[in-house]
Enzyme design. Sequence first.
Site, PDB file in Angstrom:
ATOM      1  N   GLU A  76       0.851  -1.186   0.000  1.00 45.38           N
ATOM      2  CA  GLU A  76       0.000   0.000   0.000  1.00 45.38           C
ATOM      3  C   GLU A  76       0.887   1.237   0.000  1.00 45.38           C
ATOM      4  OE1 GLU A  76      -3.533   2.240   2.513  1.00 45.38           O
ATOM      5  OE2 GLU A  76      -3.505   0.058   2.387  1.00 45.38           O
ATOM      6  N   GLU A 101       4.989   5.093   3.395  1.00 43.29           N
ATOM      7  CA  GLU A 101       4.456   6.401   3.775  1.00 43.29           C
ATOM      8  C   GLU A 101       5.613   7.297   4.196  1.00 43.29           C
ATOM      9  OE1 GLU A 101       2.675   9.473   4.147  1.00 43.29           O
ATOM     10  OE2 GLU A 101       1.150   7.914   3.907  1.00 43.29           O
ATOM     11  N   ASP A 128      10.463   7.299  -0.209  1.00 45.70           N
ATOM     12  CA  ASP A 128       9.791   7.602  -1.457  1.00 45.70           C
ATOM     13  C   ASP A 128       9.345   6.300  -2.125  1.00 45.70           C
ATOM     14  OD1 ASP A 128      10.124   7.811  -4.567  1.00 45.70           O
ATOM     15  OD2 ASP A 128       9.782   9.865  -3.893  1.00 45.70           O
ATOM     16  N   ASP A 151      -2.907  12.291  -3.036  1.00 40.03           N
ATOM     17  CA  ASP A 151      -3.126  13.727  -3.198  1.00 40.03           C
ATOM     18  C   ASP A 151      -3.572  14.006  -4.628  1.00 40.03           C
ATOM     19  OD1 ASP A 151      -2.936  16.540  -3.382  1.00 40.03           O
ATOM     20  OD2 ASP A 151      -1.351  16.579  -1.868  1.00 40.03           O
ATOM     21  N   LYS A 227     -13.304   6.550   7.993  1.00 37.16           N
ATOM     22  CA  LYS A 227     -14.231   7.482   8.630  1.00 37.16           C
ATOM     23  C   LYS A 227     -14.497   8.675   7.723  1.00 37.16           C
ATOM     24  CE  LYS A 227     -12.931   6.293  13.376  1.00 37.16           C
ATOM     25  NZ  LYS A 227     -12.347   6.782  14.646  1.00 37.16           N
ATOM     26  N   GLU A 229     -14.372   8.710   4.479  1.00 34.51           N
ATOM     27  CA  GLU A 229     -15.205   8.263   3.364  1.00 34.51           C
ATOM     28  C   GLU A 229     -16.653   8.067   3.800  1.00 34.51           C
ATOM     29  OE1 GLU A 229     -15.167   4.632   0.042  1.00 34.51           O
ATOM     30  OE2 GLU A 229     -13.629   4.752   1.613  1.00 34.51           O
TER      31      GLU A 229
END
Length: 248
Positions: A76, A101, A128, A151, A227, A229
């Site tokens: 992910e 992340e 990255d 983003d 939450k 969403e």
Amino acid sequence: MNPSSHDSPESTTGPEGPDAPLHRRGIKSYVLRAGRMTQAQNRGLEEVWPRLGLTLADGRQNLDDLFGRMAPRVVEIGFGMGASLVEQAERHPETDFIGIEVHMPGVGKLLDEADKRGLTNLRVYREDAVAVLEQCLPEASLDSVQLYFPDPWPKKKHHKRRIVQPAFVALIRSRLKPGGTLHMATDWQAYAEWMAEVMEAASGFANMATVETAPYVPRPAFRPLTKFEARGEKLGHGVWDLIYRRID
């Protein structure tokens, strides 16, 4: 997560060509933001990171050795505060998960939660994403790559910062096993359309949507409802999921 970019104004109006470089100095798909760290987040970074954290310096991974078993592998990219990824790892102990992340509070939060829940099927990079994919994850090693709510960079002049670009998609394809999937979700319709445009032009992928819903799919049960969403759904806000399978 560094999408590539041309410097000309025309590059901000649509995705780049597949030969555009992935790393272009000074252009990133994320902005590092300062944030206060809670006690739990600091604990995650200080106490749990040595066990579950990975860096580029660790080099190319043998994933069977890393997790001590053979299992399906899911990456992910941009897991935020990590709630969705932790939930998936807890629900699916038969699957190994790697989260990427760059924001320290989110990494700390994820590590703290993973430790409290006793998860052994989760590893984390604070790096990255492009560098991790290129340098650390072997070709044809992943069953799925997840990119949830990246983003959207909604201003036209910032479209070059969007992570979903042809070169990035080609890199992901190389890391997926044949039959592996790229699953994206966004709450910006214009970005959903951009994603579909990039994927329809990409070689080696098939859209998993039905004729009735194409190019989108209903939210699959394995993607937890956030939450944010859930609040958006009550307000009538849309969310678009796209799933593409590597076919060669």
